[in-house]
Design a protein around this motif. Structure first.
Motif, mmCIF file in Angstrom:
data_model
loop_
_atom_site.group_PDB
_atom_site.id
_atom_site.type_symbol
_atom_site.label_atom_id
_atom_site.label_comp_id
_atom_site.label_asym_id
_atom_site.label_seq_id
_atom_site.Cartn_x
_atom_site.Cartn_y
_atom_site.Cartn_z
ATOM 1 N N ASP A 99 11.318 7.853 -13.051
ATOM 2 C CA ASP A 99 11.945 6.991 -12.041
ATOM 3 C C ASP A 99 10.988 5.897 -11.561
ATOM 4 O O ASP A 99 11.383 4.724 -11.445
ATOM 5 C CB ASP A 99 12.404 7.824 -10.842
ATOM 6 N N GLN A 100 9.747 6.254 -11.261
ATOM 7 C CA GLN A 100 8.807 5.269 -10.727
ATOM 8 C C GLN A 100 8.373 4.263 -11.795
ATOM 9 O O GLN A 100 8.033 3.123 -11.461
ATOM 10 C CB GLN A 100 7.592 5.966 -10.113
ATOM 11 N N THR A 101 8.396 4.658 -13.065
ATOM 12 C CA THR A 101 8.112 3.696 -14.135
ATOM 13 C C THR A 101 9.154 2.591 -14.143
ATOM 14 O O THR A 101 8.823 1.397 -14.219
ATOM 15 C CB THR A 101 8.073 4.403 -15.500
ATOM 16 N N LEU A 151 -0.352 9.429 -12.791
ATOM 17 C CA LEU A 151 0.279 8.179 -13.226
ATOM 18 C C LEU A 151 1.346 7.737 -12.231
ATOM 19 O O LEU A 151 1.498 6.531 -11.980
ATOM 20 C CB LEU A 151 0.867 8.357 -14.622
ATOM 21 N N VAL A 152 2.066 8.673 -11.637
ATOM 22 C CA VAL A 152 3.015 8.322 -10.566
ATOM 23 C C VAL A 152 2.278 7.613 -9.439
ATOM 24 O O VAL A 152 2.730 6.573 -8.923
ATOM 25 C CB VAL A 152 3.736 9.583 -10.031
ATOM 26 N N ILE A 183 0.699 2.935 -6.065
ATOM 27 C CA ILE A 183 -0.373 2.157 -5.443
ATOM 28 C C ILE A 183 -0.363 0.719 -5.935
ATOM 29 O O ILE A 183 -0.439 -0.236 -5.140
ATOM 30 C CB ILE A 183 -1.743 2.799 -5.723
ATOM 31 N N HIS A 184 -0.250 0.525 -7.242
ATOM 32 C CA HIS A 184 -0.286 -0.848 -7.762
ATOM 33 C C HIS A 184 1.037 -1.575 -7.521
ATOM 34 O O HIS A 184 1.046 -2.814 -7.400
ATOM 35 C CB HIS A 184 -0.679 -0.837 -9.237
ATOM 36 N N GLY A 185 2.133 -0.840 -7.406
ATOM 37 C CA GLY A 185 3.371 -1.463 -6.954
ATOM 38 C C GLY A 185 3.218 -1.979 -5.533
ATOM 39 O O GLY A 185 3.689 -3.077 -5.197
#
Length: 283
Positions: free
Chosen positions: A19-21, A145-146, A151-153
């Protein structure tokens, strides 16, 4: 919390990663590649960093998957400590030169898909070698990785004036599955340096609304799970997203505390800085 990963936690970690990808990809696809996300990284640089992690993790889960195109990568890997992660990232980005967002997003989706497929029907506690000789369980790999995507989002959304939430349940996985998993299986040289060893144990309890409490102990320079009967010196009640942003230097401790999203209490709260000097993350 010292127990192994449950089936429910494992399913939630893989769902969160998928989902977060897609959520992260949607944000990236709507922004200019030259947008500066940090003082040093454009959106394209930041995306290349996230892609390099997904590529690396797909290879860890399936050694038949091609490795990152970094000469001497394994030598770099074993020597990394928390304080050298930034240098390690710079080395990877010098070798991995692709910056076309379309190409990078395709690579991100493919490698995350490969990682998830490789993890299907496997034990979430199965470990792979990570930075500095640490051993990370597969569930922790997905959770890490989530957190990178969240964080980078956040970095990109802040740069372009967009809203970006860090959902509490997904953000909590960083402590619940990654950090706890590394403590359980061994963090190698990753935490070398920091606070000098002390004979006085420091017990810190982390509590949030999404997972069971995590109680860690720093003693003689080593971090482990505290014994069940150990009294916490410090209690940290937190919103997981805010705690993660604080740990990675995106939000100051003062701001996190003043907003009430991180609350520090306990018998000896002044011992927290010594604990954090040892048990720390790159900021």
């Amino acid at each position: 919390m010292t127990a192994t990963v449950t089936t429910e936690q494992w399913d939630a970690a893989r769902t969160a990663l998928a989902d977060q990808t897609e959520r992260f990809a949607g944000l990236v696809g709507s922004c200019r590649p030259d947008t500066m996300c940090t003082a040093d990284w454009s959106m394209a640089d930041m995306l290349a960093h996230v892609v390099s992690l997904a590529w690396f993790y797909a290879h860890l889960a399936d050694p038949e998957h091609p490795p990152l195109p970094v000469e001497g990568f394994d030598d770099y890997l074993t020597g990394v400590t928390v304080d050298r992660v930034a240098d390690f990232n710079d080395v990877i980005l010098r070798h991995f030169t692709e910056r076309d967002p379309v190409v990078l997003l395709a690579r991100l989706r493919a490698d995350v898909g490969h990682l998830l497929a490789s993890c299907a029907d496997r034990d979430p506690e199965e470990t792979v070698p990570w930075l500095g000789g640490a051993r990370v369980p597969l569930a922790g790999l997905c959770a890490h990785l989530v957190n990178e995507l969240l964080i980078h989002g956040h970095d990109l959304a802040r740069a372009v004036g967009r809203r970006w939430s860090l959902p509490g349940r997904d953000a909590a996985m960083f402590l619940e599955l990654f950090l706890a998993g590394v403590v359980r299986h061994g963090y190698g040289r990753l935490q070398d340096g920091g606070a000098p060893p002390s004979d006085r144990p420091i017990v810190v309890e982390f509590r949030n609304a999404y997972v069971d409490p995590v109680r860690l102990m720093l003693h003689r320079g080593l971090v482990s799970f505290a014994p069940p009967d150990a009294r916490p010196d410090v209690r940290i009640r937190h919103d997981p997203g805010t705690l993660n942003l604080m740990m990675f230097g995106r939000v100051s401790q003062a701001r996190a505390v003043l907003t009430g999203r991180v609350r520090i209490s306990g018998r000896r709260p002044w011992l927290l800085p010594a604990f954090r000097r040892k048990f720390r993350t790159p900021s």
